[in-house]
Design an enzyme around this catalytic site. Structure first.
Site, PDB file in Angstrom:
ATOM      1  CG  ASP A  71      62.560  94.593 -11.011  1.00  0.00           C
ATOM      2  OD1 ASP A  71      62.285  93.356 -10.734  1.00  0.00           O
ATOM      3  OD2 ASP A  71      63.847  94.944 -11.210  1.00  0.00           O
ATOM      4  CB  CYS A  99      64.501  94.192  -7.782  1.00  0.00           C
ATOM      5  SG  CYS A  99      66.181  94.124  -6.963  1.00  0.00           S
ATOM      6  CB  THR A 124      70.175  90.964  -7.250  1.00  0.00           C
ATOM      7  OG1 THR A 124      69.966  92.424  -7.425  1.00  0.00           O
ATOM      8  CG2 THR A 124      70.757  90.630  -8.284  1.00  0.00           C
ATOM      9  CG  HIS A 174      68.867  91.865  16.910  1.00  0.00           C
ATOM     10  ND1 HIS A 174      70.321  91.221  17.049  1.00  0.00           N
ATOM     11  CD2 HIS A 174      68.240  91.104  17.813  1.00  0.00           C
ATOM     12  CE1 HIS A 174      70.258  90.354  17.981  1.00  0.00           C
ATOM     13  NE2 HIS A 174      69.296  90.220  18.621  1.00  0.00           N
ATOM     14  CG  HIS A 190      68.269  95.175  19.296  1.00  0.00           C
ATOM     15  ND1 HIS A 190      69.513  95.077  18.983  1.00  0.00           N
ATOM     16  CD2 HIS A 190      67.974  94.162  20.373  1.00  0.00           C
ATOM     17  CE1 HIS A 190      70.015  93.728  19.466  1.00  0.00           C
ATOM     18  NE2 HIS A 190      69.184  93.240  20.393  1.00  0.00           N
TER      19      HIS A 190
HETATM   20  C1  RB5 Z   1      66.832  93.892 -13.663  1.00  0.00           C
HETATM   21  O1  RB5 Z   1      67.446  93.214 -14.673  1.00  0.00           O
HETATM   22  C2  RB5 Z   1      67.750  93.683 -12.456  1.00  0.00           C
HETATM   23  O2  RB5 Z   1      68.938  94.691 -12.848  1.00  0.00           O
HETATM   24  C3  RB5 Z   1      66.884  94.182 -11.079  1.00  0.00           C
HETATM   25  O3  RB5 Z   1      65.771  93.177 -11.023  1.00  0.00           O
HETATM   26  C4  RB5 Z   1      67.723  94.146 -10.031  1.00  0.00           C
HETATM   27  O4  RB5 Z   1      68.430  92.990  -9.963  1.00  0.00           O
HETATM   28  C5  RB5 Z   1      68.755  95.117  -9.742  1.00  0.00           C
HETATM   29  O5  RB5 Z   1      69.209  95.169  -8.526  1.00  0.00           O
END
Ligand code: RB5
Length: 148
Positions: free
Chosen positions: A13, A70, A72, A103, A138
Site C-alpha cells: 500500500d 504495508c 506494519t 519450517h 513440516h
Molecule cells: C496505513 O495507514 C496502515 O494502516 C497500513 O499500511 C497497515 O499498517 C495496516 O495494517
C-alpha cells in the site's frame, strides 16, 4: 542465491511503497525478475486491493513467491493469508525469514514498511529467497493449515 523460475510478485500500500521501491532496486541489482501488483505511488490506498492482486497471481501460477509491504505488515499479512494458496510471513529479522522458509514454506515475505529500514530489509530478503523448505514433518504440518 536461489530464485524461482517465475518472477517474484510484489505488493504494497502507500505506507509500503518506499520500501517496495528499495526492494525493486535490490532485485534489479541481483537480476531477479519481478511483477509489481501495485500500488504505484504514495497516494493513500487500501492494502487489501494489492494483497488480493498478489494472492491471485500466486493462485494463477503467474508468480510463485512474493514480497508484500504495508505500514506494519499486519493488515497485508491478514489479507494474504485469507487465500489458501498463500503462506505469508511477517519477518523483522533474518532468523525469522530463515525459519519460516525452513519450517512453513512461506511463499510471501511480509515487511513492515514503517518500521523496517532498507538496511535491515536487505538481509531479510536475501535469507528468505535463499533458504529452501525443509519438508519432512513440516510438509505434514503445512498440509493441516487449510480449512478446506
Ligand atoms: C496505513 O495507514 C496502515 O494502516 C497500513 O499500511 C497497515 O499498517 C495496516 O495494517
Amino acid at each position: 542465491m536461489t530464485q524461482t523460475q517465475k518472477p517474484l510478485g510484489l505488493a504494497s500500500d502507500h505506507a509500503g511503497f518506499e520500501l517496495k521501491q528499495f526492494v525493486k532496486t535490490y532485485l534489479d541489482q541481483h537480476a531477479i525478475p519481478y511483477k509489481d501488483y501495485g500500488t504505484l505511488s504514495t497516494d493513500s490506498c487500501d492494502y487489501p486491493d494489492y494483497a488480493h492482486a498478489l494472492a491471485r497471481g500466486i493462485e494463477s501460477g503467474e508468480v510463485e513467491k512474493g514480497i508484500a509491504i504495508c505500514g506494519t505488515g499486519e493488515g497485508i499479512s491478514m489479507t494474504l493469508n485469507k487465500h489458501a494458496a498463500v503462506r505469508a510471513a511477517l519477518c523483522w529479522i533474518p532468523e525469522i525469514a530463515k525459519m519460516t522458509r525452513l519450517h512453513n514454506d512461506a511463499n510471501v515475505l511480509v515487511l513492515a514498511g514503517r518500521y523496517t529500514t532498507p538496511t535491515l530489509a536487505e538481509p531479510i530478503i536475501e535469507t528468505f529467497l535463499s533458504t529452501p523448505f525443509e519438508g519432512g514433518r513440516h510438509q505434514r504440518r503445512i498440509e493441516k493449515m487449510s480449512l478446506k
